[in-house]
Design a protein around this motif. Structure first.
Motif, PDB file in Angstrom:
ATOM      1  N   UNK A   1      34.697  28.763  38.417  1.00  0.00           N
ATOM      2  CA  UNK A   1      33.237  28.729  38.585  1.00  0.00           C
ATOM      3  C   UNK A   1      32.670  27.412  38.076  1.00  0.00           C
ATOM      4  N   UNK A   2      33.478  26.663  37.362  1.00  0.00           N
ATOM      5  CA  UNK A   2      33.025  25.415  36.735  1.00  0.00           C
ATOM      6  C   UNK A   2      33.013  24.263  37.743  1.00  0.00           C
ATOM      7  N   UNK A   3      32.350  23.198  37.371  1.00  0.00           N
ATOM      8  CA  UNK A   3      32.318  21.982  38.185  1.00  0.00           C
ATOM      9  C   UNK A   3      33.743  21.446  38.381  1.00  0.00           C
ATOM     10  N   UNK A   4      34.525  21.438  37.307  1.00  0.00           N
ATOM     11  CA  UNK A   4      35.919  21.003  37.345  1.00  0.00           C
ATOM     12  C   UNK A   4      36.790  22.103  36.737  1.00  0.00           C
ATOM     13  N   UNK A   5      37.925  22.379  37.357  1.00  0.00           N
ATOM     14  CA  UNK A   5      38.772  23.494  36.931  1.00  0.00           C
ATOM     15  C   UNK A   5      39.164  23.401  35.468  1.00  0.00           C
TER      16      UNK A   5
ATOM     17  N   UNK B   1      36.856  25.248  32.953  1.00  0.00           N
ATOM     18  CA  UNK B   1      36.585  26.629  33.362  1.00  0.00           C
ATOM     19  C   UNK B   1      36.071  27.513  32.243  1.00  0.00           C
ATOM     20  N   UNK B   2      36.352  27.178  31.005  1.00  0.00           N
ATOM     21  CA  UNK B   2      35.863  28.006  29.899  1.00  0.00           C
ATOM     22  C   UNK B   2      34.353  27.865  29.696  1.00  0.00           C
ATOM     23  N   UNK B   3      33.742  26.854  30.322  1.00  0.00           N
ATOM     24  CA  UNK B   3      32.287  26.684  30.242  1.00  0.00           C
ATOM     25  C   UNK B   3      31.576  27.782  31.032  1.00  0.00           C
ATOM     26  N   UNK B   4      32.111  28.121  32.196  1.00  0.00           N
ATOM     27  CA  UNK B   4      31.568  29.186  33.048  1.00  0.00           C
ATOM     28  C   UNK B   4      32.752  30.039  33.510  1.00  0.00           C
TER      29      UNK B   4
ATOM     30  N   UNK C   1      54.146  32.730  46.055  1.00  0.00           N
ATOM     31  CA  UNK C   1      52.969  32.196  45.380  1.00  0.00           C
ATOM     32  C   UNK C   1      52.596  33.139  44.250  1.00  0.00           C
ATOM     33  N   UNK C   2      52.150  32.581  43.125  1.00  0.00           N
ATOM     34  CA  UNK C   2      51.694  33.441  42.028  1.00  0.00           C
ATOM     35  C   UNK C   2      50.237  33.140  41.706  1.00  0.00           C
ATOM     36  N   UNK C   3      49.522  34.207  41.371  1.00  0.00           N
ATOM     37  CA  UNK C   3      48.135  34.138  40.922  1.00  0.00           C
ATOM     38  C   UNK C   3      48.130  34.657  39.487  1.00  0.00           C
ATOM     39  N   UNK C   4      47.711  33.827  38.542  1.00  0.00           N
ATOM     40  CA  UNK C   4      47.651  34.239  37.139  1.00  0.00           C
ATOM     41  C   UNK C   4      46.345  33.757  36.516  1.00  0.00           C
ATOM     42  N   UNK C   5      45.832  34.547  35.581  1.00  0.00           N
ATOM     43  CA  UNK C   5      44.599  34.190  34.871  1.00  0.00           C
ATOM     44  C   UNK C   5      44.946  33.430  33.596  1.00  0.00           C
ATOM     45  N   UNK C   6      44.155  32.404  33.295  1.00  0.00           N
ATOM     46  CA  UNK C   6      44.312  31.671  32.047  1.00  0.00           C
ATOM     47  C   UNK C   6      43.072  30.802  31.831  1.00  0.00           C
ATOM     48  N   UNK C   7      42.494  30.900  30.655  1.00  0.00           N
ATOM     49  CA  UNK C   7      41.401  30.004  30.274  1.00  0.00           C
ATOM     50  C   UNK C   7      40.176  30.047  31.164  1.00  0.00           C
ATOM     51  N   UNK C   8      39.813  31.241  31.643  1.00  0.00           N
ATOM     52  CA  UNK C   8      38.593  31.371  32.429  1.00  0.00           C
ATOM     53  C   UNK C   8      38.745  31.036  33.900  1.00  0.00           C
ATOM     54  N   UNK C   9      39.986  30.861  34.359  1.00  0.00           N
ATOM     55  CA  UNK C   9      40.240  30.547  35.761  1.00  0.00           C
ATOM     56  C   UNK C   9      41.473  31.295  36.231  1.00  0.00           C
ATOM     57  N   UNK C  10      41.685  31.287  37.543  1.00  0.00           N
ATOM     58  CA  UNK C  10      42.889  31.862  38.130  1.00  0.00           C
ATOM     59  C   UNK C  10      43.713  30.708  38.682  1.00  0.00           C
TER      60      UNK C  10
END
Length: 100
Positions: A9-13, A16-19, A60-69
């Motif tokens: 959701x952030x301007x830059x990946x 991501x912890x900002x949003x 392909x893997x999808x994992x969550x970390x630090x507010x992003x996928x």
């Protein structure tokens, strides 16, 4: 095609912890997405085990970390379209490592 992408959701990946996308929101969406299957865990030393999801038919893997996928591996157009749908559902967007 192999390349690392992120749903953010952030301007830059890398900010991501900002949003952030919450882990709960991601897991609820992933668990309810028929094109994804839960395949195990990755155990990060700083945040503990995180679920790994994979689309049917792609390495392909999808994992969550630090507010992003994080999306890693070799994927098809179907997986790319799925990633964009997931990003939209989370109120985010897809961004590559090189910020585009």
């Amino acid at each position: 095609m192999g390349y690392e992408f992120h749903i953010t959701r952030a301007e830059n990946w890398f900010e991501s912890e900002i949003d952030p996308i919450s882990r709960r929101d991601w897991e609820e969406l992933a668990d309810s997405t028929p094109e994804l299957r839960f395949t195990g865990y990755v155990d990060w030393s700083d945040i503990g085990p995180q679920r790994i999801y994979e689309p049917h038919g792609d390495a392909t893997s999808f994992t969550w970390r630090g507010g992003k996928v994080d999306i890693k591996g070799v994927y098809s157009g179907d997986t790319e379209r799925l990633a964009h749908r997931l990003a939209e559902a989370l109120g985010g967007r897809i961004q590559g490592d090189d910020e585009d």
